[in-house]
Structure formats: C-alpha cells, structure tokens
Write a protein that holds these residues in place. Structure first.
Motif, PDB file in Angstrom:
ATOM      1  N   UNK A   9       1.380   6.595  -0.963  1.00  0.00           N
ATOM      2  CA  UNK A   9       0.049   6.141  -0.579  1.00  0.00           C
ATOM      3  C   UNK A   9      -0.994   6.688  -1.539  1.00  0.00           C
ATOM      4  N   UNK A  10      -0.840   7.970  -1.928  1.00  0.00           N
ATOM      5  CA  UNK A  10      -1.885   8.499  -2.812  1.00  0.00           C
ATOM      6  C   UNK A  10      -1.843   7.820  -4.176  1.00  0.00           C
TER       7      UNK A  10
ATOM      8  N   UNK B  85       3.994   2.236   2.585  1.00  0.00           N
ATOM      9  CA  UNK B  85       3.734   2.844   3.886  1.00  0.00           C
ATOM     10  C   UNK B  85       4.614   2.233   4.962  1.00  0.00           C
TER      11      UNK B  85
ATOM     12  N   UNK C 262       0.840  -1.196   0.000  1.00  0.00           N
ATOM     13  CA  UNK C 262       0.000   0.000   0.000  1.00  0.00           C
ATOM     14  C   UNK C 262       0.879   1.252   0.000  1.00  0.00           C
TER      15      UNK C 262
ATOM     16  N   UNK D 176      -2.202  10.283   6.847  1.00  0.00           N
ATOM     17  CA  UNK D 176      -1.244   9.786   5.867  1.00  0.00           C
ATOM     18  C   UNK D 176      -1.743   8.515   5.207  1.00  0.00           C
ATOM     19  N   UNK D 177      -2.262   7.589   6.010  1.00  0.00           N
ATOM     20  CA  UNK D 177      -2.747   6.325   5.463  1.00  0.00           C
ATOM     21  C   UNK D 177      -4.065   6.502   4.721  1.00  0.00           C
ATOM     22  N   UNK D 178      -4.670   7.683   4.811  1.00  0.00           N
ATOM     23  CA  UNK D 178      -5.887   7.935   4.055  1.00  0.00           C
ATOM     24  C   UNK D 178      -5.583   8.684   2.766  1.00  0.00           C
ATOM     25  N   UNK D 179      -4.314   8.874   2.483  1.00  0.00           N
ATOM     26  CA  UNK D 179      -3.959   9.504   1.229  1.00  0.00           C
ATOM     27  C   UNK D 179      -3.629  10.983   1.320  1.00  0.00           C
ATOM     28  N   UNK D 180      -3.608  11.534   2.532  1.00  0.00           N
ATOM     29  CA  UNK D 180      -3.208  12.934   2.674  1.00  0.00           C
ATOM     30  C   UNK D 180      -1.683  12.999   2.571  1.00  0.00           C
ATOM     31  N   UNK D 181      -1.183  13.899   1.714  1.00  0.00           N
ATOM     32  CA  UNK D 181       0.272  14.014   1.580  1.00  0.00           C
ATOM     33  C   UNK D 181       0.773  14.869   2.731  1.00  0.00           C
TER      34      UNK D 181
ATOM     35  N   UNK E 225     -10.894  10.152   2.374  1.00  0.00           N
ATOM     36  CA  UNK E 225     -10.096   9.607   1.272  1.00  0.00           C
ATOM     37  C   UNK E 225     -10.721   9.896  -0.088  1.00  0.00           C
TER      38      UNK E 225
ATOM     39  N   UNK F 258      -3.739   4.652  -3.726  1.00  0.00           N
ATOM     40  CA  UNK F 258      -5.180   4.900  -3.704  1.00  0.00           C
ATOM     41  C   UNK F 258      -5.682   5.133  -5.125  1.00  0.00           C
TER      42      UNK F 258
ATOM     43  N   UNK G 182     -10.427  20.948  -0.379  1.00  0.00           N
ATOM     44  CA  UNK G 182      -9.720  19.722   0.005  1.00  0.00           C
ATOM     45  C   UNK G 182      -8.488  20.063   0.834  1.00  0.00           C
TER      46      UNK G 182
ATOM     47  N   UNK H 177      -6.418   0.174   2.275  1.00  0.00           N
ATOM     48  CA  UNK H 177      -5.823  -0.586   3.378  1.00  0.00           C
ATOM     49  C   UNK H 177      -6.534  -0.214   4.677  1.00  0.00           C
TER      50      UNK H 177
ATOM     51  N   UNK I  36     -12.322  13.777  -3.277  1.00  0.00           N
ATOM     52  CA  UNK I  36     -12.284  14.274  -4.645  1.00  0.00           C
ATOM     53  C   UNK I  36     -13.583  14.024  -5.402  1.00  0.00           C
TER      54      UNK I  36
END
Lengths: 519, 387
Positions: free
Chosen positions: A335-336, A314, A311, B271-276, A368, A339, B255, A345, A371
């Motif tokens: 991570x992005x 990470x 994932x 971070x694990x949710x996709x936030x940089x 998440x 996604x 956002x 995950x 967008x």
C-alpha cells in the motif's frame, strides 16, 4: 380504533449544546408504508431512537401514542413488547450463529431454560418462507450474502409479532436486485396489514413504495406528503429535504480529458481465502487525466476487489498483470508503494476501513500525507493544524473544530474527512469506492463538486458506485463488470440504466478494450 | 474560575490522574505522620519503582497498538540471569554484558513480535507462552540457584547517585538540576506559546499560564530539594527521565508515534492509509523486549543478585500502571506520561501501605480495587462526554 397507529407529538430531544429534535410531529396510518426523509443529521435516527426507547422516557419531551395508548418506553424491550421493531442500518446479526439461532436470539423457544430445537427450526422455516428466503435454518449467517442477511433480520422482526416495522436504510448495502426484492416484500407486508416506517436516502425507492412521506430538516418536521393525493416527484422531496430547489442533482462540468494516466493490463486476481477461485479475470481498463471513469456492476462483480488489488495488493493473492502509469510500468506491491506512486483509494466502508474514529479530524486528515509536514522525523503540529483547518474549509466539513472526533460526525462529513485525507496526500489517481453511500442529498452534491474539482486539476478518477444514476451522472466513461470480467464499456452519451443493467447481467468478458460496445 | 473549570473539564483524564496521585500522597502523608514525604522515602520510592516504570513505558506502547505483553516479567528475569552469568561466571566487563543483555532483550522481542505481527497469533497467547518459556529458561540458566554478587560498577546503576560538586550537607547538583529543569521548562512553554500565537491559535489566558508555570516550578524544585537533602539524584532517575522524555517525544511528535496510535485506533484503516501495520507492530514488541531487558538489569543491580523468581508479577504491575494511567484496552488511547503517573499511583500505594504496616494481603486487594475504580471512572467520564 383510530385511523393512526402511531402519533408522535411535539417531540423535543436535546443533547448538550444541540437541539437534535425540535417539535417533531409524525402520524402514521394503520397499514401504510410511511417514509421518513431528511438529510443526514436531520434527526431521523434520533426520532426512531426516541420511539423505540433507546432514549428512555423522560430524556425527551413530547408524547408518543401507539395503538391508542400513551407510551413511556424505558428501553427497547418495552417497545418491542408493543410490537415496534426497528431494523438498523448496520445489521445486528451474529455472524457465527445460524439463521435459526439469530432469529430467536433473546427470544428463544425454550421450556424451563432448555431450548426446543425442533420448534425453533419449524418456526424458522415458517418465517423464512414469509420473507421468501430459501435457506437451511442451520446455515451460519456469515455464509449468506448481505441481501439475505437483511431478510433474516426481517424474519427476526416478524418472530416478535410486529405491528410497526421500522427499516433504517435497508437497501444501503444491497444491489439493485436485492433492493427490488426487499421493496416487494414490504408491499407484501402492507397487504398483510403490517405498518412500516422506511428511512431511506434512495428517493426512487421511497416514491415507489410509500403511501406518505414525512420530511425532516434540522430536527423539525417540514411537511407530510400524501403520495396518493399530492403530486410528488423526487425533486419535490429533495427540495423539501434541503430547503432549496435542486434542479440539478449533479453539478455542471466541462471535462478536459488528457493523456492516459493509468493502464491496467490483463489484471487477474485470485480469492484471498480460496486460492483456486479467480475473482478477477484478465481485466483491461484505462484512465485518462481529467477523466472520471465509472465502474458499474452488481454486488460480487469484483469492483471493490479490482480497486483494492490495484491499490498495493490490499486484496487478493496471485495477482498478475501490468500497471502502466503515464507510459511507464510500475509496481504496487504494498500500500505504501501505491501511495508513493500517486494512488489513493477511498474505501466503501469509511467506518471500518477509512477513519480512525476515536481520533479527531486533524489527525485523520494528516495521517497519509504526514511526511509533507514532517522535518527530520518531527511532525510540525502547527503546520498540521493549518493543513487540517484549510481542508475543513475546502471540503466544507461541518464541525465545531478540527479537534472533533470523527466518530461523532455525520456520514457525509466523515466522507469529506476521508476525501480530505487523500487529497492532502496529493495523488494523481483516485479510486473512489461508493463515495456517497449512506449520505444525504446535500452532502452528495458537495462530494460530486469535489470530485469534479479533482478531475479539473487533471487527476484521473475511478468511481465505483452501486447507484446507476450516480455512475451515469458522474462518469465520462463507464466500464461494466460482471463475475470478475469487464462485460462492457459505455460512453457518457450512450449510458442509460437499461444499457448498464444489460451488461451487468451479461456473462463473458470483453477481452480487450478495443471491443467497444455501442448500443 | 470559569476558565479553570473549563480547562479542567476538557482535560479531566490528564488532570484526574495527577490529582488522584496527589490525593493519595496527601492521604498517606497524614496516615504515616509525614514519613511518606521524608527525603529518604522519596528517594526510595524512585528506586523501588524504577523497574516497573521502565516496563510501563514499553507496555503503554504495546497497549496503544491494541495488544498486551504478559511475558515482560519473565524476560526481565531471564535477562537478569544471563547478565549475571556473563558478569559473575564469565567475568565479562559490565558494559559488554549490559549491551549483550539489551541485544538479547531485543531478540526476544523480535521473536514474539514475529509471531504476533506476521503470523497473526494473538499477543495474549504468544506472550503467555513467552511468560512460561522465559521463566523456564531463567531457571535453566540459573540452575535453580541465585547468582551474586555483581561487580560494584554494575550495581551503581540502581544504587548509585550522581556525584555532587562539593561535599556539602545538601546536594548542590540536585538543587542546580531542579533550577536548570525549571528554566528549560519555562523557556519551552514560552516558545510553544509564542509559536501558537504566531499561528493565531487560541491560547490559555496569561494568568492561567503563569499559574501553571509557577505550580510546576514549585513542585519540581520541592522534589529536587527533597532529593538533595538525602543523597542527591539517583542514577536511575536520570535514566528514567531520559526514557520518559524520549518516548513522549516519539509518541507525540514523530511519524512513528502517529502510526502507533493510528494502528491501535483502527488497524484496517491505518493499513489502507499507508501505515505499515505489521512492521510497526513488530517493532513495538522489539522495543518492549529491550525495555524489559533494561528493567531486568535494573532489578538485578538493585538486588545485587539474579534469582529464578525475579520479575514475578512485574507484567501485571506494568499493565495496571498503563490502565490506571488512562490507556484503553481496545487500543488507540494512552500516553507515556499517563503510564508513569499510573505507575507512581501504584508505587505510592505500595509504599504507603507498607509504611502504615498493612499486610501484603490487604495491599493486593486494595490495589486491585484501585485499578478497577480508576478504569471505571475513566469509562464513566467517556460515556458522559459522548452521551
């Protein structure tokens, strides 16, 4: 001396708007192991907080009789003086202090304020021996595993001349081996005359060690079962907890397995802090659309590391190997990016890594996939409410509204929020790390149902679980890991706890997936 | 009545601050015999506090991400100094100097953001170093002397007023602006309410809704009337309003704003949710650097001089404003609007205490106590709600 060490009579505890405990009665015999079972939110922890004085006398109704005396504890100190010690689910050790320092924290062996280190070490060694832990008392707690930390907690409890030891989900974070050790230790304590209250969701453990079981549901005592007199099965306990007969612990499912969705080839990962330590070594696995694949393994086998390194890196460093999604090679460098490639995950630690606890359900769900409800950089907040409301219904999240802080939800509902967040991001590949850790039977069933639905939609699902019955009940296929390698691959039909355990303790990997083991 | 108390209870944080501000204003109005709310003093209040309010906007973002920035006062001084060198010593046009100054502010922010976001040095340490570093650089640039005066155009940032339509006793543009804002506000609220009804959400009762509109309209127009009866709308107020609206919008509706809150609430989970997370942290500090530059320019223009001691303790006022305004030191909680109210509470206290002739010693002490009590009140409320 009465037969009962502890009696709690007619306990009522009210929070604004909720009756958390409604006339709870419990009697604990001297020297027995008494289990407390109930779904999350049934009131077990609240009851123990009343008992230990976290909720002081006066903030609840009812009587507590301990050792023949009526008790009116104003804080934990007072209950500890009587010999009631509670070990919480989340360990209360200080990682940077040594074992000895932790054990005598707040209870230092000192003369006129000056600590006697020799006495401390001697006493610590005695206590460690009692709990069967051979570690240097000067070792820092952060350097020993969770299982051993649990033992240190117990040693700390023993240092306080404990009469009643309360263990709240002591094995939630432990692997099978450590759990077994802990249960043996409890039986040993019983022989020494220490009374124990065990709170656990793991019913096999409960039925193994308990002398009696009190079942709570919705803040009320449902019944107390005597393990020696009544015929008690796990299903019997479950039906008491959920108030309905649960013939199947796993919902029914007819898998429709499609093409390969993800292939992981020669996946090798090094430790995040020790660059020369291989954590994962040449892992080869694949996942198909509509398939639920389990990963079994003992603690430290590298399961979470595998999931997190796939994932978006990470976890780990010097990651090498190939990811092939639907026949095309992809890169998950961040991570992005992962996604965007359709990965999700769900972490094993929802409080630390899964949720923004101070935020409400709505914001957690939308985080998440935000967008999707954003137009020209502006979030459509009305759309967000609808999305969250819809997810709350679909996932059956029990809360007054989507504006409820996630920190105030029960474990099962928190897990549903985390799942909802990832479902909203519409992934193709879901990696679920311990999806039912620390949540009750009813909520587990609901989570299994959701997992089944996702698979039925053609999503590929990888489930990591430390509970073997869960891996077996849920998966179409199971990979077994040990020491950073895949040591076996087992089909649903062949899976049994014994088979899995054999591979989990085997060293030396199966280098390529073709070497399928049939036992 | 029940509806009001319910509304109040669910928003005790927000309304609490506003009520505190109004209470303090009333207190000092009484103590100063009405001096506090004289048009000239209201205008002064804005001019005096503008540079702190600009800092507070940037600071609240930093605090929401769970960090702190101790260097903003020094950065403001440094930027003021180099702008003076550019304009006074080198004779560059004001607009070039302003743009260059903002770029320098951004670069300083990027420098600190790099250490904090990517090297993971605690912001407290990085910005403590920055506080010393940029104070030192300020003295080097100024060679220990003050530089003045600035060209007239530049000082208009802080001293000028929006030109009036005609030369009347009361400033018409201010009155008109008040009316225009009222109309915009009412329309916007009505639109929001219509949307909410369209989506079948619960809305406040229509009586309360109208009451709120009327109250805001009255306060708004009273305020612009005050400004009108002195010299009109200060240029700096226009800048402030633009910043407040823009940053509130970013924090609430975009956002980027969501990611800043999520990062502050739980960095790992975000971070694990996709936030940089690193990128967001970095840009929050770049932004703080730019706003510190804006603040430095405003202050230099107001003083009409760049001095080595400029901006001393600005960071503390800005941080205090954020905490009084309900931000949480642990991160994840805070609003731009709150920080502005917090800044105004501090500003009115300063101004009011000066007016009644209280010495600087007493002023410091009282401000300290107000900060402590405001946060204590906040935490008390939080505990009560969660218990």
């Amino acid at each position: 001396m009465s037969e009962y060490l502890l009696e709690m009579r007619g306990i009522v505890k009210t929070f604004p708007g909720v009756k958390a405990l409604n006339n709870v009665n419990i009697k604990v015999r001297r020297g027995e192991i008494h289990s407390l079972c109930g779904e999350n939110g049934a009131g077990k922890s609240t009851l123990m907080k009343v008992l230990s004085g976290v909720y002081p006398f006066g903030s609840y109704e009812g009587d507590i009789l301990f050792d023949g005396q009526t008790c009116q504890f104003r804080d934990i100190k007072e209950s500890e003086q009587k010999g009631i010690v509670i070990i919480h689910q989340e360990l209360a050790l200080i990682p940077e202090l040594s074992i000895a320092e932790n054990i005598f924290l707040g209870n230092e062996r000192a003369r006129k304020g000056v600590i006697d280190w020799n006495e401390t070490i001697v006493k610590t060694n005695e206590l460690l021996k009692k709990v069967g832990l051979s570690e240097n008392p000067n070792t820092r707690v952060t350097n020993i595993g969770v299982g051993k930390q649990q033992l240190v907690e117990i040693a700390k409890a023993l240092s306080k001349k404990v009469k009643l030891l309360i263990l709240d989900e002591p094995t939630a974070a432990l692997n099978e081996n450590d759990s077994e050790n802990l249960l043996q230790l409890m039986l040993e304590f019983k022989r020494q005359g220490i009374t124990c209250i065990l709170i656990s969701h793991k019913l096999n453990e409960v039925s193994k060690v308990s002398d009696s079981i009190t079942i709570l549901r919705d803040g009320q005592t449902i019944e107390t079962l005597d393990m020696h007199r009544d015929e008690v099965t796990e299903d019997r306990i479950i039906s008491g907890m959920v108030g309905r007969d649960m013939t199947h612990r796993f919902p029914e499912r007819h898998p429709q397995i499609g093409d390969v969705a993800l292939e992981v080839r020669d996946w090798t990962v090094y430790h995040e802090h020790h660059a020369d330590r291989k954590v994962l070594d040449g892992i080869n696995i694949n996942l198909r659309h509509g398939e639920i694949v389990g990963i079994a393994g003992l603690m430290g086998a590298g399961r979470t590391e595998l999931a997190m390194s796939i994932f978006g890196k990470a976890y780990g460093r010097n990651i090498s190997g190939t990811l092939i999604k639907d026949g095309k090679e992809i890169r998950n460098n961040t991570i992005s990016q992962a996604i965007d490639n359709g990965f999700a995950y769900v972490t094993e630690d929802r409080k630390e890594y899964g949720l923004i606890l101070m935020d409400d359900i709505k914001r957690n769900i939308s985080l998440t996939g935000i967008g999707k409800i954003t137009k020209r950089a502006v979030v459509n907040e009305h759309e967000e409410v609808l999305v969250a409301e819809d997810m709350r219904k679909r996932m059956n999240i029990k809360s007054p509204s989507i504006l409820q802080q996630t920190g105030n939800l029960s474990g099962g509902n928190q897990q549903k929020v985390v799942l909802g967040k990832w479902i909203f991001s519409e992934p193709d590949i879901l990696i679920l790390d311990e999806p039912t850790r620390g949540i009750d039977v009813g909520a587990k069933y609901e989570i299994y149902t959701i997992i089944h639905q996702l698979a039925a939609q053609g999503k590929a699902i990888l489930v990591i679980s430390s509970e073997l019955p869960e891996v077996i009940g849920l998966s179409d296929r199971i990979y077994v890991m040990n020491a950073g390698q895949i040591t076996g691959e087992v089909n649903r039909e062949q899976a049994s706890q014994e088979t899995l355990m054999k591979y989990m303790t085997k060293t030396g990997g199966v280098k390529d997936g073709s070497d399928k083991q049939t036992v | 009545m029940e509806a009001i108390s319910k509304l109040f209870k669910s928003n005790v944080r927000q309304y609490g601050m506003i009520i505190a501000l109004i209470a303090i204003m009333i207190l000092f109005t009484v103590l100063t015999g009405g001096l506090l709310v004289k048009p000239i003093n209201i205008t002064n209040l804005i001019l005096q506090n503008s540079y702190i309010l600009v800092l507070a906007i940037g600071m609240v973002l930093v605090i929401i991400t769970g960090h702190i920035d101790l260097s903003v006062g020094s950065i403001a001084a440094f930027v003021g100094a180099i702008s003076a060198v550019m304009m006074v010593d080198w004779g560059l046009p004001a607009w070039i100097a302003v743009i260059a100054s903002l770029v320098v502010g951004g670069l300083i922010g990027a420098w600190q953001g790099f250490w904090i976001a990517y090297v993971k040095i605690p912001a407290f340490i990085v910005t403590l170093a920055g506080m010393l570093l940029f104070r030192g650089l300020t003295m080097i640039v100024l060679e220990g002397q003050s530089i003045s005066p600035f060209p007239g155009g530049f000082t208009q940032i802080s001293a000028g007023f929006v030109p009036d339509l005609a030369n009347t006793a009361t400033n018409m543009i201010a009155i008109l602006a008040g009316i225009a804002f009222t109309v915009l506000y009412v329309l916007n609220e009505l639109r929001g309410r219509r949307e909410q009804l369209k989506y079948n959400f619960e809305v406040t009762s229509s009586t309360l809704f109208v009451l709120k509109l009327v109250l805001v309209a009255v306060i708004l127009n009273l305020f612009t009337f005050m400004l009108a009866s002195y010299a009109g709308i200060p240029n700096i107020l226009v800048l402030l309003l633009v910043l407040i609206l823009a940053y509130s919008f970013v924090m609430n509706k975009t956002i980027m704003g969501r990611h800043i809150y999520a990062l502050g609430g739980n960095e790992k989970a975000a971070g694990l949710s996709g936030v940089k997370t690193k990128k967001v942290t970095f840009w929050v500090f770049v932004n703080m650097g730019v706003l510190a530059a804006v603040s430095g320019l405003i202050f230099a223009a107001r003083l009409n001089a760049a001095t080595p001691r400029a901006g001393t303790n600005f960071e503390l006022d800005a941080i205090a404003a954020c905490f009084i305004g309900g931000a949480s030191a642990a991160g994840g909680i805070g609003t731009v609007f709150g920080a502005i109210i917090g800044g105004l509470v501090m500003g009115v206290l300063n101004n009011g205490m000066s007016l009644i002739g209280l010495g600087i010693d007493w002023q410091q002490g009282i401000k300290g106590l107000v900060l402590l009590l405001a946060v204590a009140f906040d935490i008390y409320n939080k505990n009560k709600r969660s218990a």
